[in-house]
Design a protein around this motif. Structure first.
Motif, PDB file in Angstrom:
ATOM      1  N   GLY A 598       3.034   2.258  -2.780  1.00  0.00           N
ATOM      2  CA  GLY A 598       4.021   3.066  -3.486  1.00  0.00           C
ATOM      3  C   GLY A 598       5.336   3.154  -2.755  1.00  0.00           C
ATOM      4  N   ALA A 599       5.263   3.329  -1.432  1.00  0.00           N
ATOM      5  CA  ALA A 599       6.489   3.436  -0.638  1.00  0.00           C
ATOM      6  C   ALA A 599       7.264   2.121  -0.643  1.00  0.00           C
ATOM      7  CB  ALA A 599       6.139   3.847   0.793  1.00  0.00           C
ATOM      8  N   VAL A 600       6.555   1.011  -0.457  1.00  0.00           N
ATOM      9  CA  VAL A 600       7.217  -0.296  -0.469  1.00  0.00           C
ATOM     10  C   VAL A 600       7.764  -0.591  -1.874  1.00  0.00           C
ATOM     11  CG1 VAL A 600       6.890  -2.787  -0.212  1.00  0.00           C
ATOM     12  CG2 VAL A 600       5.845  -1.205   1.430  1.00  0.00           C
ATOM     13  N   GLY A 601       6.958  -0.291  -2.897  1.00  0.00           N
ATOM     14  CA  GLY A 601       7.405  -0.530  -4.263  1.00  0.00           C
ATOM     15  C   GLY A 601       8.627   0.303  -4.617  1.00  0.00           C
ATOM     16  N   ASP A 602       8.669   1.544  -4.152  1.00  0.00           N
ATOM     17  CA  ASP A 602       9.829   2.397  -4.399  1.00  0.00           C
ATOM     18  C   ASP A 602      11.067   1.824  -3.709  1.00  0.00           C
ATOM     19  OD1 ASP A 602      10.795   5.129  -5.401  1.00  0.00           O
ATOM     20  OD2 ASP A 602      11.362   5.221  -3.295  1.00  0.00           O
ATOM     21  N   TYR A 603      10.890   1.323  -2.485  1.00  0.00           N
ATOM     22  CA  TYR A 603      11.991   0.693  -1.749  1.00  0.00           C
ATOM     23  C   TYR A 603      12.484  -0.541  -2.491  1.00  0.00           C
ATOM     24  CZ  TYR A 603      14.449  -1.741   2.025  1.00  0.00           C
ATOM     25  OH  TYR A 603      15.404  -2.400   2.785  1.00  0.00           O
ATOM     26  N   LYS A 638       5.196  -7.087   3.560  1.00  0.00           N
ATOM     27  CA  LYS A 638       6.462  -6.729   2.921  1.00  0.00           C
ATOM     28  C   LYS A 638       7.242  -5.734   3.778  1.00  0.00           C
ATOM     29  CE  LYS A 638       6.316  -9.045  -0.971  1.00  0.00           C
ATOM     30  NZ  LYS A 638       7.307 -10.132  -1.278  1.00  0.00           N
ATOM     31  N   ALA A 639       6.524  -4.757   4.357  1.00  0.00           N
ATOM     32  CA  ALA A 639       7.189  -3.758   5.191  1.00  0.00           C
ATOM     33  C   ALA A 639       7.828  -4.419   6.412  1.00  0.00           C
ATOM     34  CB  ALA A 639       6.202  -2.685   5.619  1.00  0.00           C
ATOM     35  N   VAL A 640       7.120  -5.392   7.012  1.00  0.00           N
ATOM     36  CA  VAL A 640       7.656  -6.116   8.168  1.00  0.00           C
ATOM     37  C   VAL A 640       8.895  -6.908   7.755  1.00  0.00           C
ATOM     38  CG1 VAL A 640       7.199  -7.965   9.812  1.00  0.00           C
ATOM     39  CG2 VAL A 640       5.437  -6.240   9.349  1.00  0.00           C
ATOM     40  N   THR A 641       8.815  -7.577   6.626  1.00  0.00           N
ATOM     41  CA  THR A 641       9.951  -8.382   6.145  1.00  0.00           C
ATOM     42  C   THR A 641      11.184  -7.515   5.943  1.00  0.00           C
ATOM     43  OG1 THR A 641       8.470  -9.952   5.054  1.00  0.00           O
ATOM     44  CG2 THR A 641      10.763  -9.872   4.278  1.00  0.00           C
ATOM     45  N   SER A 652      19.178  -0.223  13.411  1.00  0.00           N
ATOM     46  CA  SER A 652      18.326  -0.332  14.591  1.00  0.00           C
ATOM     47  C   SER A 652      17.478   0.915  14.724  1.00  0.00           C
ATOM     48  CB  SER A 652      19.176  -0.516  15.848  1.00  0.00           C
ATOM     49  OG  SER A 652      18.348  -0.565  16.988  1.00  0.00           O
ATOM     50  N   TYR A 653      16.185   0.715  14.777  1.00  0.00           N
ATOM     51  CA  TYR A 653      15.267   1.832  15.032  1.00  0.00           C
ATOM     52  C   TYR A 653      13.951   1.230  15.501  1.00  0.00           C
ATOM     53  CZ  TYR A 653      14.040   0.510  10.224  1.00  0.00           C
ATOM     54  OH  TYR A 653      13.724  -0.186   9.103  1.00  0.00           O
ATOM     55  N   PRO A 654      13.179   1.986  16.273  1.00  0.00           N
ATOM     56  CA  PRO A 654      11.919   1.462  16.798  1.00  0.00           C
ATOM     57  C   PRO A 654      10.883   1.323  15.697  1.00  0.00           C
ATOM     58  CG  PRO A 654      12.124   3.789  17.306  1.00  0.00           C
ATOM     59  CD  PRO A 654      13.433   3.372  16.709  1.00  0.00           C
ATOM     60  N   GLY A 655       9.954   0.378  15.892  1.00  0.00           N
ATOM     61  CA  GLY A 655       8.844   0.245  14.984  1.00  0.00           C
ATOM     62  C   GLY A 655       9.189  -0.449  13.688  1.00  0.00           C
ATOM     63  N   MET A 656       8.313  -0.244  12.697  1.00  0.00           N
ATOM     64  CA  MET A 656       8.393  -0.921  11.406  1.00  0.00           C
ATOM     65  C   MET A 656       8.601   0.109  10.309  1.00  0.00           C
ATOM     66  SD  MET A 656       5.312  -3.065   9.577  1.00  0.00           S
ATOM     67  CE  MET A 656       4.458  -1.536   9.207  1.00  0.00           C
ATOM     68  N   LYS A 657       9.258  -0.330   9.251  1.00  0.00           N
ATOM     69  CA  LYS A 657       9.391   0.577   8.121  1.00  0.00           C
ATOM     70  C   LYS A 657       8.011   1.028   7.646  1.00  0.00           C
ATOM     71  CE  LYS A 657      12.284   0.312   4.796  1.00  0.00           C
ATOM     72  NZ  LYS A 657      13.029   1.530   5.170  1.00  0.00           N
ATOM     73  N   PHE A 658       7.914   2.271   7.344  1.00  0.00           N
ATOM     74  CA  PHE A 658       6.679   2.876   6.820  1.00  0.00           C
ATOM     75  C   PHE A 658       5.507   2.750   7.789  1.00  0.00           C
ATOM     76  CE2 PHE A 658       8.938   0.770   3.184  1.00  0.00           C
ATOM     77  CZ  PHE A 658       9.595   1.900   2.720  1.00  0.00           C
ATOM     78  N   THR A 713      14.390  12.583  13.719  1.00  0.00           N
ATOM     79  CA  THR A 713      14.200  12.036  15.048  1.00  0.00           C
ATOM     80  C   THR A 713      13.345  10.780  14.993  1.00  0.00           C
ATOM     81  OG1 THR A 713      14.265  14.276  15.891  1.00  0.00           O
ATOM     82  CG2 THR A 713      13.400  12.581  17.357  1.00  0.00           C
ATOM     83  N   SER A 714      13.791   9.747  15.655  1.00  0.00           N
ATOM     84  CA  SER A 714      13.081   8.495  15.911  1.00  0.00           C
ATOM     85  C   SER A 714      12.953   7.567  14.708  1.00  0.00           C
ATOM     86  CB  SER A 714      11.669   8.750  16.473  1.00  0.00           C
ATOM     87  OG  SER A 714      10.777   9.114  15.435  1.00  0.00           O
ATOM     88  N   GLN A 715      13.353   8.024  13.535  1.00  0.00           N
ATOM     89  CA  GLN A 715      13.279   7.138  12.375  1.00  0.00           C
ATOM     90  C   GLN A 715      14.502   7.367  11.501  1.00  0.00           C
ATOM     91  OE1 GLN A 715      11.046   4.871  11.645  1.00  0.00           O
ATOM     92  NE2 GLN A 715       9.000   5.436  12.353  1.00  0.00           N
TER      93      GLN A 715
END
Length: 718
Positions: A598-603, A638-641, A652-658, A713-715
C-alpha cells in the motif's frame, strides 16, 4: 386506541390484574396473546365479545359527514316492519363518532368480497349512494340468511330476532323504501359503516347491535368469525378438544388461526411431512377466544416489525416472568409509542424507539428492568411460503445498543484519528457512516450496518435464504455470537467485489469500515465474536484492541518525542495494540506485506503519477501463502529502486524508503517460511487488505496553518 394515560386511568393495577395471564411469558404465542389483550382493552374494552371486534378498522370514518347509515327495524309486533313514525325516516344517516364505535360492534371480515362478520358492515371508501343502498339492504337480505348466522338463530333463545330481520328482508316494498331513503338523503359518494338498530319491545327503545338485548347478534358475529378459524386454507374443520397452548385450559381448540407472523400455516406442508390440516388442532391447539386474541396483536406486532434485506425483522418487547400490572403499564406505553412513531414522518426503527424509551424511563438502570425481546427474521416467498431465521426469546436492547456505543468509541481512537505528524492508522471520512460514528444504532437496527460491509449477493438489497447478512443481523439483535471465520470470509468477498470497480481503485474506506466493525464487535460489552472451529489462531481477533481514545483535536496537542520517527512509532503502536497482530506472526506478516504494498503503491500513484501500481498488481484475490514471498520481494525491490532514484535526485537520508515496514516484514517471513504457514486464506487476505489500507493512508500531515513544516528525525516524508 387509548393513550397511555387514559389506559392507566381506565385500567388501574387491580382492574388490569384481572385481565392478565397468570403464567410466565415463555413463547411467541404468550407475547402475541398479551399484545392482543392490551390492544383489545385499549380499543374495544372488556366483555365476552370485545376480542372479536375490530374498532380500529374504520378509524378513517370517525367524525366524517354521512359516515354511518342505520337501518331501523321494529320486530316487536306480529310482523316486522321499518320505523316510520320518526321524522328521520326508516334509514338514519349520521356521523360515525367515537362514542358510537362500541355501539355498532363492528367486526370486519378482511376479504375482497363478502360480508363482515358483524351485522355492521364497512363499505369501501367513497362508495356511491346506489352501492351504499345495496349494502344497507344486505343488513336484512344477506347477513341474517348466512348459514352460520342461521345456526345461531336455531340455538339461541333470541334467535327469533335474526329470523324477523330475515323475514323483513324478503319484503320488496321494504327494500325499495331503504333504497329510496339512502339515495335521497345522500347527495354524493361517501365512506360509511352500515348497521341496524332493532326494537324488540312494543314500548321499548331501538337498540344498537352491542346492546344486551341483542346478544343474539353478537353471538352470531362471534360464530361467523370463529368459523373462519377452522376452515382456513386447506382445512375444512380443524377443531377439537385439547389443552390450550396459551391458557393451559382444556377446551375447544382450533388449529388454523391467523397469525401476524405467518407461522403454522396450513399451506406449509413441506415443514410437516404427512400433515393433515384438519388435524392441526392436535399439533398446535389454541382455544377459540385465545386465537382471536392472537389476531388482535397485529397492530402492535406490525409496529414492532421492519423490513430489511427483503425480510421482516420482528423485535417484540415483553417483561420477563408473569405479567404484572405495573410492568404491563410500561409495556403498553412502549408499544403505544412505537405505534405512534410508525405513523410519523421521521420514523425510527422499533429498536431505536425502545432504546430511547428505556433511557427515558429507567436511565442508567435500563439494563436491569427485566425487559426482553423476541427476535426473529421472516422471509416471505410466493404462495404464502415463509422462511424463519434465528428465533430467540432472549433479546436485549443492550445488545445492539452496546455494539453501537462500542463502534462510536472505536472510530474516535488513534486507529482512525490523525496524530501530530502522521495520519491515523486507517482513513476516516465524514460521508462514511461507519467511519464518522453517527447514528450507529439506527444503522445496526436497519441492517445498514451489515449492508455497508458484507457482500450483497445477486439481488443487492434482497437477501437469499442462506444470506449471511440476515443471520448476522439476528445474531447481533439477539446476542448470539458470529463465527470469526465466516465474518472474514464475507469481508474478503466484499473487498474483492468492490475491487472490481477500477474507477474508484482499492476500497480503502470499505476496509476501514469493516475493521471498525470488527473492532466494535470485539470491544462491545458482549461476546459477539466466537471461534467455532479448531483454528485457535483466530481467537486473538476476538480480543478488543487497546487503541487510545482520541477525540478530534488540534494537530499540535500530542507531539512525537524527540529522537523518534512518527511512522515507525505509529506502526509499532498499532501492532502492539492489536491482539490479532501482536499474538500471531503470520497474520502480522500478512498485514505488514499489505502495508508495504500500500505504501509503495501510494507513492507510485501520487509521487510518480502511475496509473497502475503494486496495489493493482497484487489484488486481494491473488494473495495466497505461496505468493507471500514473491509479493514481498517485489515490494521491497520497488522500495529500493525508489530510494536510489531519490538519492540520485539529491535527497539524502539513511536506510531505505519504507524500511520501518520492510524491516519488520523481513523478520516475520523468515521463521516460519510462508510456504509452511497455517493461516487461513481469508484470514491472510483480510489482514493483507487491512495492511494495504494502512500503507495507502500512512503519510506525513502537511499543515496549511504554518509556514514551518514539522520535521521528522532520521527520515524524510515517506
Amino acid at each position: 386506541m387509548l393513550s397511555p394515560e387514559e389506559f392507566e386511568q381506565q385500567y388501574p393495577a387491580d382492574k388490569l390484574a384481572e385481565e392478565l395471564p397468570d403464567k410466565p411469558i415463555s413463547s411467541l404465542r404468550d407475547i402475541q396473546y398479551l399484545y392482543g389483550k392490551l390492544y383489545t382493552l385499549a380499543t374495544a374494552g372488556g366483555g365476552a365479545y370485545a376480542s372479536y371486534l375490530t374498532p380500529d378498522a374504520a378509524n378513517g370514518f370517525v367524525d366524517q359527514d354521512d359516515s354511518l347509515v342505520v337501518v331501523r327495524a321494529d320486530v316487536s309486533g306480529d310482523k316486522p316492519r321499518l320505523e316510520t313514525g320518526d321524522r328521520r325516516g326508516p334509514v338514519w344517516i349520521t356521523r360515525y363518532t367515537k362514542e358510537r364505535i362500541p355501539k355498532v360492534a363492528h367486526c370486519k371480515y378482511p376479504a375482497a368480497r363478502g360480508i363482515d362478520h358483524s351485522i355492521t358492515h364497512q363499505a369501501g371508501k367513497n362508495s356511491d349512494p346506489e352501492k351504499l343502498a345495496r349494502y344497507a339492504k344486505e343488513r336484512l337480505t344477506k347477513w341474517p340468511k348466512d348459514d352460520v348466522v342461521q345456526s345461531v338463530a336455531d340455538d339461541h333463545k333470541d334467535g327469533w330476532i335474526i329470523n324477523a330481520l330475515s323475514d323483513l328482508g324478503e319484503d320488496e316494498s321494504v327494500l325499495k323504501t331503504i333504497e329510496e331513503s339512502v339515495t335521497t338523503q345522500l347527495k354524493g359518494s361517501t365512506s360509511a359503516l352500515l348497521t341496524v338498530k332493532v326494537k324488540t319491545e312494543p314500548d321499548g327503545e331501538y337498540h344498537w347491535p352491542s346492546d344486551g338485548n341483542l346478544d343474539v347478534l353478537m353471538a352470531a358475529m362471534r360464530r361467523r368469525k370463529l368459523s373462519k378459524l377452522v376452515s382456513k386454507g386447506q382445512a375444512s374443520d380443524s377443531s377439537g378438544e385439547a389443552i390450550d397452548l396459551v391458557t393451559g385450559a382444556r377446551t375447544r381448540t382450533v388449529g388454523t388461526a391467523e397469525d401476524p407472523l405467518n407461522y403454522f400455516l396450513g399451506k406449509q406442508l413441506e415443514k410437516f411431512p404427512g400433515f393433515d390440516p384438519d388435524e392441526a388442532w392436535r399439533t398446535h391447539p389454541i382455544s377459540e377466544d385465545a386465537a382471536v386474541t392472537l389476531m388482535n396483536a397485529e397492530t402492535f406486532v406490525d409496529a414492532c416489525t421492519y423490513r430489511t434485506f427483503n425480510t421482516n425483522v420482528y423485535y417484540l418487547p415483553y417483561f420477563f416472568g408473569v405479567p404484572e400490572p405495573e410492568e404491563t403499564h410500561l409495556l403498553y406505553r412502549l408499544l403505544y409509542s412505537i405505534v405512534s412513531e410508525s405513523d410519523s414522518s421521521e420514523q425510527l426503527t422499533p429498536i431505536e424507539n425502545a432504546y430511547l424509551h428505556q433511557k427515558e424511563r429507567f436511565g442508567d438502570d435500563a439494563d436491569a428492568n427485566g425487559l426482553r425481546f423476541y427476535v426473529s427474521a421472516v422471509m416471505p416467498h410466493q404462495m404464502s411460503r415463509y422462511d424463519v431465521f434465528g428465533e430467540t426469546m432472549n433479546g436485549l436492547i443492550q445488545y445492539p445498543a452496546n455494539l453501537a456505543f462500542a463502534h462510536a468509541q472505536v472510530v474516535q481512537t488513534t486507529a482512525f484519528r490523525e496524530g501530530h505528524k502522521r495520519t491515523g492508522a486507517l482513513p476516516n471520512h465524514e460521508n462514511w457512516q461507519l467511519l464518522n460514528g453517527e447514528n450507529i444504532l439506527g444503522s445496526v437496527a436497519s441492517g445498514s450496518y451489515l449492508y455497508q460491509t458484507l457482500p450483497s449477493g445477486d439481488d443487492d438489497t434482497d437477501a437469499s435464504a442462506d444470506d449471511f447478512r440476515i443471520r448476522a443481523l439476528v445474531a447481533i439483535l439477539s446476542g448470539e455470537a458470529i463465527p470469526i471465520s465466516s465474518l472474514l470470509e464475507r469481508y474478503v468477498e466484499r473487498i474483492i467485489e468492490d475491487s472490481r470497480d477500477d474507477e474508484n481503485g482499492f476500497p480503502v474506506f470499505l476496509v476501514a469500515s469493516q475493521y471498525a466493525q470488527l473492532c466494535a464487535l470485539a470491544r462491545a460489552d458482549h461476546d459477539f465474536l466466537t471461534v467455532r472451529d479448531a483454528n485457535k489462531a483466530l481467537r486473538p481477533i476476538t480480543n478488543p484492541p487497546t487503541y487510545e481514545s482520541r477525540p478530534m483535536q488540534s494537530r499540535q496537542e500530542k507531539p512525537v518525542p524527540d529522537g523518534g520517527f512518527a511512522g515507525a512509532t505509529k506502526l509499532e503502536s498499532f501492532i502492539e495494540d492489536t491482539p490479532a497482530l501482536a499474538k500471531n506472526d503470520e497474520r502480522c506478516a500478512s498485514f505488514l506485506l499489505g502495508a508495504l504494498v500500500g505504501a509503495v503503491g501510494d507513492y507510485q500513484e501520487y509521487e510518480q503519477g502511475r496509473s497502475t501500481t503494486l496495489v493493482d498488481q497484487f489484488p486481494v484475490k491473488s494473495v495466497t501463502r505461496n505468493r507471500v514471498k514473491k509479493i514481498a520481494e517485489d515490494a521491497i525491490e520497488k522500495a529500493v529502486t525508489y530510494t536510489r532514484q531519490e538519492k540520485k535526485g539529491g535527497m539524502s537520508y539513511p536506510g531505505m524508503k519504507f524500511d520501518y515496514i520492510a524491516d519488520r516484514l523481513r523478520e516475520k517471513i523468515i521463521r516460519p517460511d510462508p510456504d509452511d504457514w497455517s493461516i487461513d486464506t481469508d484470514d491472510l487476505r483480510f489482514y493483507y487488505a487491512l495492511g494495504v489500507t494502512y500503507g495507502m493512508n500512512d503519510r506525513k500531515i502537511r499543515s496549511n496553518d504554518t509556514d514551518e513544516q514539522p520535521a521528522e528525525t532520521s527520515q524524510v516524508d515517506q
